[in-house]
Design an enzyme around this catalytic site. Structure first.
Site, short mmCIF file in Angstrom:
data_model
loop_
_atom_site.label_atom_id
_atom_site.label_comp_id
_atom_site.label_asym_id
_atom_site.label_seq_id
_atom_site.Cartn_x
_atom_site.Cartn_y
_atom_site.Cartn_z
N LYS A 115 0.93 -1.22 0.12
CA LYS A 115 -0.11 -0.31 0.04
C LYS A 115 0.50 0.87 -0.20
O LYS A 115 0.79 2.01 -0.71
CB LYS A 115 -1.07 0.36 1.26
CG LYS A 115 -1.98 -1.52 1.11
CD LYS A 115 -3.23 -0.90 1.15
CE LYS A 115 -3.90 -1.84 0.13
NZ LYS A 115 -5.52 -2.12 0.69
N LYS A 197 -2.40 -9.15 -7.36
CA LYS A 197 -3.81 -9.85 -7.15
C LYS A 197 -5.15 -8.85 -7.36
O LYS A 197 -5.23 -7.89 -7.95
CB LYS A 197 -3.79 -10.14 -5.76
CG LYS A 197 -3.81 -8.47 -4.71
CD LYS A 197 -4.21 -9.51 -3.69
CE LYS A 197 -4.73 -7.87 -2.57
NZ LYS A 197 -5.86 -8.20 -1.95
N LYS A 200 -10.73 -4.71 -5.84
CA LYS A 200 -11.55 -3.63 -5.76
C LYS A 200 -11.37 -2.24 -6.28
O LYS A 200 -11.35 -1.73 -6.38
CB LYS A 200 -12.49 -4.35 -5.22
CG LYS A 200 -12.38 -4.00 -2.92
CD LYS A 200 -13.46 -3.95 -2.67
CE LYS A 200 -12.93 -4.53 -0.83
NZ LYS A 200 -12.02 -3.71 -0.09
#
Ligand code: AQP
Length: 336
Positions: A115, A197, A200
Site C-alpha cells: 500500500k 492480485k 477492488k
C-alpha cells in the site's frame, strides 16, 4: 448470542466496488457458515480511510456494501451486519493492543509495503497500524474463525500473536482465531496482470469484475483477460489461464480436472465465452436482489440500527473486561 456455537467474523473495507475476488475469497464462505456459527460481518469503514476517499462516495458505498451483503445471502436475523465506526469499542481495543504490538511486526506486513508503494503521496500511520485495528475487530467479538483470502493470512497471524500475548501477560481473555481460507480461489489475480492480485480499489477497472457489472461488460472483460498463445485449455499453460480456470471452478463448483477434460479439443474463445456466461448467471440473482433493496433506506437503516446494537452489547462486555485487566478504573463504579 448466548449459545454454544462458535463465532465467525469477517469484514471488508468499502474502498472500491466489491469484486468477484472478494466474493470468492471471503463472502462465498460467509453464506455457508452463518447457519452453524454466531456470525458477524462488518463493513470496515475506518480501515478504508487509510487511503484517500471521497466522503460522499464513501457514505454511499457503505449502503451499497450493506445491500450486497444482503444480496449474496447474509440473513440479518441470523447474522450481525454492522458498520465498524458505529461501534467505537473497536478503536478502544485498538489502543490497548497498540501498547503490546512490536513495531518490527508491523513493518514486516506485506500489505503495508504494497500500500505504501501505491500511495506514495499519503503514507500515513493508519496504514501502518491497520493490522492492529483488524486484530481489534476480531478479538472484540472473540471470533474463533475468520474467513479471508490468502492475502490476509499474515494479519491473522499477528492477531493470534497479540491475543496470546495479552492472555499470557494478563489472564486468558481472548479466543485464538483461526483463518478460514478457501481451498480454491484464495488468491484471484488481476485479469490484465495475472502477477498481481485482483483488488477492488484498482484504478484500472478492466483488471476486475465488480459484483454489479452488467453482462456486456463482464463478457468484454473476460474476452480481454490476458492468457497466452497456446491452444489447449490446461491449468499449467500460464498464470492468466490458471486464474480464469480458478474463477470458473469457484463459480461452477467444478474441479480443475473436470474443466480441463470438458474443454479438450475446444478453443480458448469457447472457454472464455462459457466463463463469461457462468459469471453472469451467478451474479444475476445478487444483482436482482440488490436493485430491489438499494433504494429502501428505512429498511437498511433499521437493519443497521438493530444489528449494531447487538454488536455493541458484545463489544462493551469485552472492553470492560480488557480495561479491568490492564488496570484502568471502571467508570461503572462512579454510578451510584
Ligand atoms: N485477490 C483476492 N483473492 C481472494 N480473496 C481476496 N480478498 C481480497 N482480494 C482477494 C479477500 O476479500 C476480503 C476483502 O478485504 P479488505 O477489503 O479488507 O481488504 P483487501 O484484502 O485489501 O481487499 P482488496 O480487494 O485488495 O481491497 P483494496 O483494493 O481496497 O486493498 C478479504 O477477506 C480478502 O482476503
Amino acid at each position: 448470542m448466548k449459545n454454544n456455537k462458535k463465532t465467525v467474523l469477517s469484514g471488508i473495507q468499502p474502498s472500491g466496488e466489491l469484486c468477484i475476488a472478494n466474493y470468492i475469497g471471503a463472502m462465498k464462505n460467509w453464506i455457508k457458515i452463518q447457519e452453524d456459527y454466531n456470525s458477524i460481518f462488518l463493513i470496515v469503514d475506518l480501515h478504508s480511510i487509510t487511503v484517500s476517499q471521497v466522503p460522499s462516495e464513501l457514505r454511499k458505498r457503505c449502503y451499497s456494501y450493506l445491500c450486497q451483503y444482503l444480496a449474496v445471502g447474509i440473513d440479518p436475523e441470523k447474522s450481525i451486519i454492522a458498520i465498524q465506526s458505529h461501534i467505537p469499542e473497536h478503536l478502544e481495543l485498538m489502543w490497548i493492543l497498540n501498547t503490546i504490538t512490536p513495531l518490527g511486526d508491523l513493518s514486516r506486513m506485506t500489505q503495508f509495503k504494497d500500500k505504501t508503494k501505491k500511495n506514495k503521496e499519503n503514507i500515513n500511520s493508519g496504514l501502518f497500524t491497520y493490522p492492529v485495528l483488524m486484530a481489534s475487530d476480531i478479538l472484540l467479538y472473540n471470533a474463533d474463525l475468520v474467513p479471508v483470502g490468502a492475502d490476509q493470512k499474515q494479519h491473522l497471524e499477528l492477531t493470534r500473536n497479540l491475543a496470546e500475548k495479552f492472555n499470557n501477560k494478563f489472564s486468558p481473555t481472548f479466543s485464538i482465531p483461526d483463518p478460514l481460507i478457501p481451498e480454491r480461489g484464495s488468491r484471484i489475480m488481476s485479469l490484465q496482470d495475472p502477477n498481481s492480485k485482483m483488488s477492488k480499489s484498482d484504478a484500472n477497472l478492466n483488471n476486475l469484475i465488480s459484483l454489479l457489472d452488467d453482462p456486456d461488460l463482464i463478457v468484454r472483460k473476460i474476452k480481454r483477460a490476458v492468457t497466452d498463445s497456446k491452444s489447449e485449455i490446461n491449468y499449467t499453460n500460464s498464470k492468466g489461464l490458471a486464474n480464469l480456470i480458478d474463477i470458473y471452478s469457484s463459480f461452477s463448483e467444478k474441479s480443475i480436472d473436470e474443466i480441463e477434460q470438458f474443454y479438450i479439443g475446444k478453443q480458448y474463445s469457447d472457454f472464455k465465452s462459457d466463463l463469461g456466461q457462468i459469471i453472469i448467471e451467478s451474479l444475476k440473482p445478487i444483482q436482482k436482489k440488490y436493485s430491489q433493496i438499494i433504494k429502501d433506506k428505512t429498511y437498511l437503516d433499521t437493519i443497521l440500527k438493530n444489528n449494531s446494537s447487538k454488536a455493541s452489547q458484545i463489544a462493551r462486555k469485552t472492553i470492560s473486561k480488557v480495561y479491568r485487566k490492564v488496570g484502568l478504573v471502571s467508570k461503572a463504579r462512579l454510578i451510584y
